[in-house]
Design an enzyme around this catalytic site. Sequence first.
Site, PDB file in Angstrom:
ATOM      1  N   GLU A 136       7.059   6.861  -1.083  1.00 44.18           N
ATOM      2  CA  GLU A 136       5.905   5.983  -1.343  1.00 44.18           C
ATOM      3  C   GLU A 136       4.624   6.611  -0.823  1.00 44.18           C
ATOM      4  O   GLU A 136       3.563   6.477  -1.428  1.00 44.18           O
ATOM      5  CB  GLU A 136       6.105   4.626  -0.645  1.00 44.18           C
ATOM      6  CG  GLU A 136       6.997   3.662  -1.379  1.00 44.18           C
ATOM      7  CD  GLU A 136       6.362   3.167  -2.667  1.00 44.18           C
ATOM      8  OE1 GLU A 136       6.175   3.991  -3.589  1.00 44.18           O
ATOM      9  OE2 GLU A 136       6.075   1.979  -2.770  1.00 44.18           O
ATOM     10  N   THR A 189      -1.792   2.946  -7.745  1.00 45.96           N
ATOM     11  CA  THR A 189      -1.801   2.287  -6.430  1.00 45.96           C
ATOM     12  C   THR A 189      -2.831   2.941  -5.501  1.00 45.96           C
ATOM     13  O   THR A 189      -3.560   2.265  -4.771  1.00 45.96           O
ATOM     14  CB  THR A 189      -0.404   2.359  -5.796  1.00 45.96           C
ATOM     15  OG1 THR A 189       0.500   1.668  -6.651  1.00 45.96           O
ATOM     16  CG2 THR A 189      -0.370   1.710  -4.430  1.00 45.96           C
TER      17      THR A 189
HETATM   18  N1  HSE Z   1       1.476  -3.378  -0.899  1.00 48.05           N
HETATM   19  C1  HSE Z   1       1.154  -2.333  -1.819  1.00 48.05           C
HETATM   20  C2  HSE Z   1      -0.258  -2.528  -2.327  1.00 48.05           C
HETATM   21  C3  HSE Z   1       2.118  -2.365  -2.965  1.00 48.05           C
HETATM   22  O1  HSE Z   1      -0.589  -3.656  -2.667  1.00 48.05           O
HETATM   23  O2  HSE Z   1      -1.021  -1.567  -2.371  1.00 48.05           O
HETATM   24  C4  HSE Z   1       1.837  -1.315  -4.003  1.00 48.05           C
HETATM   25  O3  HSE Z   1       2.698  -1.526  -5.098  1.00 48.05           O
END
Ligand code: HSE
Length: 317
Positions: A136, A189
Amino acid sequence: MGKSQRTFVKAFAPATVANVGCGFDVLGFAIHGPGDSVSATLSDKAGVRIVSITGEDGKLPYETEKNTAGLSVLSLLKKAGKEHIGIELRIEKKMPLGSGLGSSAASSAAAVAAVNHLLGEPFSQMELLPFAVEGELAASGTPHADNVAAALLGGFVLVKEHNPPDVIPLPSPPELYCVVIHPHIEIQTRRSRQILKKEVLLEKAIRQWANMGALVAGLFREDYSLIGRSLHDEIIEPVRSVMIPGFQGMKKGAMEAGALGCSISGSGPSLFALTRGESDAHRAGEKMGDVLKEIGLEFDLHLSEINRKGAVIEEER
Ligand code: HSE
């Protein structure tokens, strides 16, 4: 460490909804339907190689160190003291990138689940978490475990810490249903995190942690009304929602259809709504879809109970 005669293992990890409104980076749950499969085959040639990527071919790197699944496996092998062995990875992307459904997390979770099983399960599912978080990190630039924890463990999860992992599985009330709408635009993201404000007003923080605590209490008490009253995000949603065409209309439509709550799934562009029962989920999905049809944007709809299984082994020999 257990011994294993297996030479091939294929694992599946599901799509996930991270944040769940008020729980930015700390709450997530898994759904049925979309997800990724990764197979791991033992090889005589030392090192981890990605030999095929289907689904989103061309978009993802084959270099092991740059690929989220590859990186996660390297990290696992290092911790297991097995860096000398040879593994071929085949990645089947069965969900789109940049959708807000935890696409990179599903690949990482499936990859570590497959390799762990291939090695005879030296690690528990919970212990796999830091390896998947490594992946990630490569995808988003910052480590967060809300998607990977839900993809590995299934159900609702609360990520207190990701390394060392302190993840609390939460109950999934039996009548809780989820609808996810994925408008066909891509939001990275990394980008979606860059636009967030670094400081939060105390009064907003107070309401956010009140909602967060109340949502968790609602899950434990199977109190659908409390879940609905708590599913508000005052901090992240106002900033990110402007990147999602039709966001306000979709949210309004879902709420009018009886949803308990509705917000952005992960970093978007998907939206999720939680409902009590399947029929409200159908209605909410229809209303949300109508908004996107009106603006001429294609979309996918996923209706699902909460996926309590997480990553599973699909095949082995
Ligand atoms: N918690 C993370 C965000 C998840 O909102 O950036 C990304 O999928």
